[in-house]
Design a protein around this motif. Structure first.
Motif, short mmCIF file in Angstrom:
data_model
loop_
_atom_site.label_atom_id
_atom_site.label_comp_id
_atom_site.label_asym_id
_atom_site.label_seq_id
_atom_site.Cartn_x
_atom_site.Cartn_y
_atom_site.Cartn_z
N SER A 98 0.83 -1.21 0.00
CA SER A 98 0.00 0.00 0.00
C SER A 98 0.86 1.25 0.00
O SER A 98 0.54 2.25 -0.66
CB SER A 98 -0.94 0.00 1.20
N GLY A 99 1.99 1.23 0.72
CA GLY A 99 2.89 2.37 0.72
C GLY A 99 3.54 2.57 -0.64
O GLY A 99 3.72 3.71 -1.09
N PHE A 100 3.89 1.48 -1.30
CA PHE A 100 4.46 1.57 -2.65
C PHE A 100 3.46 2.21 -3.61
O PHE A 100 3.82 3.07 -4.41
CB PHE A 100 4.84 0.16 -3.12
N ILE A 101 2.20 1.78 -3.54
CA ILE A 101 1.17 2.33 -4.43
C ILE A 101 0.97 3.82 -4.16
O ILE A 101 0.86 4.63 -5.09
CB ILE A 101 -0.14 1.55 -4.26
N ARG A 102 0.92 4.19 -2.88
CA ARG A 102 0.68 5.59 -2.53
C ARG A 102 1.82 6.49 -3.01
O ARG A 102 1.59 7.56 -3.60
CB ARG A 102 0.51 5.72 -1.02
N ILE A 103 3.06 6.09 -2.76
CA ILE A 103 4.20 6.90 -3.17
C ILE A 103 4.27 6.98 -4.70
O ILE A 103 4.59 8.03 -5.28
CB ILE A 103 5.49 6.34 -2.58
N THR A 104 3.97 5.88 -5.37
CA THR A 104 3.96 5.89 -6.83
C THR A 104 2.90 6.85 -7.35
O THR A 104 3.13 7.59 -8.32
CB THR A 104 3.70 4.47 -7.37
N GLN A 105 1.74 6.87 -6.71
CA GLN A 105 0.69 7.80 -7.12
C GLN A 105 1.12 9.25 -6.92
O GLN A 105 1.01 10.08 -7.83
CB GLN A 105 -0.60 7.54 -6.34
N VAL A 106 1.63 9.56 -5.71
CA VAL A 106 1.88 10.94 -5.32
C VAL A 106 3.11 11.51 -6.01
O VAL A 106 3.12 12.67 -6.45
CB VAL A 106 2.01 11.04 -3.79
N PHE A 107 4.17 10.72 -6.13
CA PHE A 107 5.45 11.25 -6.60
C PHE A 107 5.82 10.85 -8.03
O PHE A 107 6.84 11.30 -8.53
CB PHE A 107 6.57 10.83 -5.65
#
Length: 484
Positions: free
Chosen positions: A132-141
């Motif tokens: 979930s952290g990987f997906i979030r950082i990929t989305q945001v950055f």
């Protein structure tokens, strides 16, 4: 014949117009084609969807469980729609052999962030939990900034997104000012006067971020209108920026005050040094009159301002907790220096590395919500969060991206200033927004409803650094060859 039809009268028929050689008459426009036309307009100018992403941040989402792995907001859904739209347009352009994608430098830098977080997630103790952290950082950055970069083509696109930032700030600022004046805000210093806008007491930093973004956007739009000789528009934007000072003050966010001051100073110095000096004098005089003379904000704002100079020597409880969280992140990194502990893994390692005096959470109340205890799930410093969860690999990728955006945008503004003697205001807005975000990351990290705005700021800065944005006049479109 119905009542809506015009009355029929006898008229002399007009002679037929000669047909134009080589040009067919356009087909009649049907009302049934309106949805298709709307979709076509959106495909041609996706910056409208980018502006909608900004405005949807203001939609209240109610009380949120901060311990949940994923928070999906209307702005997040719209941002993914923007990614899908720009991805489809890019794929179509590649298939047809025309159109431009993002510059090579941008692809390498954003790709480096993606590789860094992927390596950290794979090396995590529990890769499934870090997903979930990987997906979030990929989305945001990565994904949303690239989509922003693809959706911006000229000054009109840039002005549309900056206008949306200003509109969102005015909405949240009005709600926050009403909360302060009526005592219906979040809990602060024994009362419920802290302005939090529509974000609630569990996200006290969100309103100050939105208002700061809007203030910097208004400043850039005012400078742009001033450079173009549109004095009324410049005055309107300047008044909007001035109106946002009050809700920013009563947000009682010391970090937002510092970041906004630094961003305004950098933007004005790169645009016009004399204007920066005049602005500093005017701001000082206005603060003395409003706070000292009229008592706007009263003792609360004054005490909060004075506390900025004492956080190093005698910090309050919230500041000491933040220092302890920074120490915790540094200790976690020392045990996992290369790839970190993995995205979303900081809370699992916190207690084993934290000082004994660290609080278990912070108290929140007010703004329509009851008392709650919010756990401390991050170090409240984006750079230390990346260092502890992604190690040197991830921090190097982020540092390369941030420095390239900062120096690239500043170079474009200085180049415009050297060419014309005065930089365009839109470029000043871009460098101001990026400066604010980089300073804000010193005491905050991603999380909450306004996280998607970080992507918007990075996308705007990417446009400024890599594609020569609103600091340059747009080139005239090449006319199509006339039909024989």
């Amino acid at each position: 014949m119905t009542l809506l039809d015009p009355p029929q009268t006898a008229r002399t028929p007009l002679p037929a117009r000669p047909a134009q050689v080589g040009r067919a008459a356009p087909p009649p426009r049907s009302r049934r084609a309106a949805p298709r036309d709307l979709l076509g307009d959106l495909l041609r100018r996706p910056s409208a969807l980018a502006a909608l992403v900004v405005l949807l941040v203001c939609v209240p989402t109610g009380d949120k469980d901060v311990t949940a792995a994923v928070h999906i907001t209307p702005a997040d859904v719209a941002s993914l729609g923007l990614v899908a739209l720009c991805g489809w347009r890019a794929a179509t352009a590649v298939a047809r052999g025309r159109g431009r994608l993002i510059p090579t430098r941008a692809a390498l830098l954003f790709g480096g962030v993606l590789v860094g977080v992927a390596v950290a997630a794979i090396a995590s103790r529990d890769p499934s939990e870090s997903l979930s952290g990987f997906i979030r950082i990929t989305q945001v950055f990565v994904l949303v900034p690239i989509a922003m970069l693809l959706s911006l083509r000229d000054r009109r696109d840039l002005g549309l997104v900056l206008g949306a930032l200003l509109g969102a700030a005015l909405i949240e600022g009005a709600v926050g000012a009403a909360q302060y004046l009526t005592g219906t805000g979040a809990s602060y210093d024994g009362g419920t006067v802290r302005a939090v806008g529509t974000f609630g007491a569990s996200d006290v930093m969100a309103m100050s971020a939105v208002v700061s973004y809007g203030l910097l956007a208004a400043l850039g739009l005012a400078l742009e209108a001033r450079a173009a000789g549109r004095s009324r528009a410049a005055l309107g934007y300047a008044l909007a920026a001035g109106a946002l000072v009050m809700p920013l003050a009563v947000s009682f966010s010391r970090g937002s005050w510092i970041a906004t001051g630094a961003a305004v100073l950098v933007a004005l110095l790169l645009t016009d040094v004399r204007l920066a000096l005049r602005g500093a004098l005017f701001t000082t005089a206005a603060a003395v009159v409003l706070v000292g003379g009229l008592g706007l904000g009263g003792a609360s704002v004054t005490a909060r301002l004075s506390s900025i100079t004492t956080v190093a020597g005698a910090p309050d409880h919230s500041v000491s907790d933040r220092y302890d969280l920074w120490t915790t992140a540094a200790r976690i990194w020392q045990d996992h220096p290369v790839t970190g502990v993995g995205p979303k893994e900081f809370p699992n390692y916190r207690d084993a590395h934290a000082p004994l005096r660290l609080s278990s959470g912070s108290d929140t109340a007010g703004a329509g919500a009851g008392f709650a205890r919010e756990p401390l799930l991050s170090p409240h410093n984006m750079y230390l969060l990346v260092l502890s969860e992604q190690g040197l690999v991830g921090l190097t990728a982020f540092a390369a991206l941030f420095l390239a955006l900062l120096f690239g945008t500043a170079r474009q503004v200085l180049r415009e200033r050297a060419g014309r003697g005065r930089a365009a205001g839109l470029g000043a807005a871009l460098i101001g927004l990026l400066t604010w975000q980089l300073v804000d990351f010193l005491y905050a990290d991603i999380g909450g409803t306004t996280t998607v705005l970080v992507s918007v700021v990075l996308g705007l800065a990417g446009y400024g650094a890599f594609t020569a944005p609103g600091t340059r006049a747009p080139t005239a479109p090449v006319p199509e060859a006339a039909a024989p």
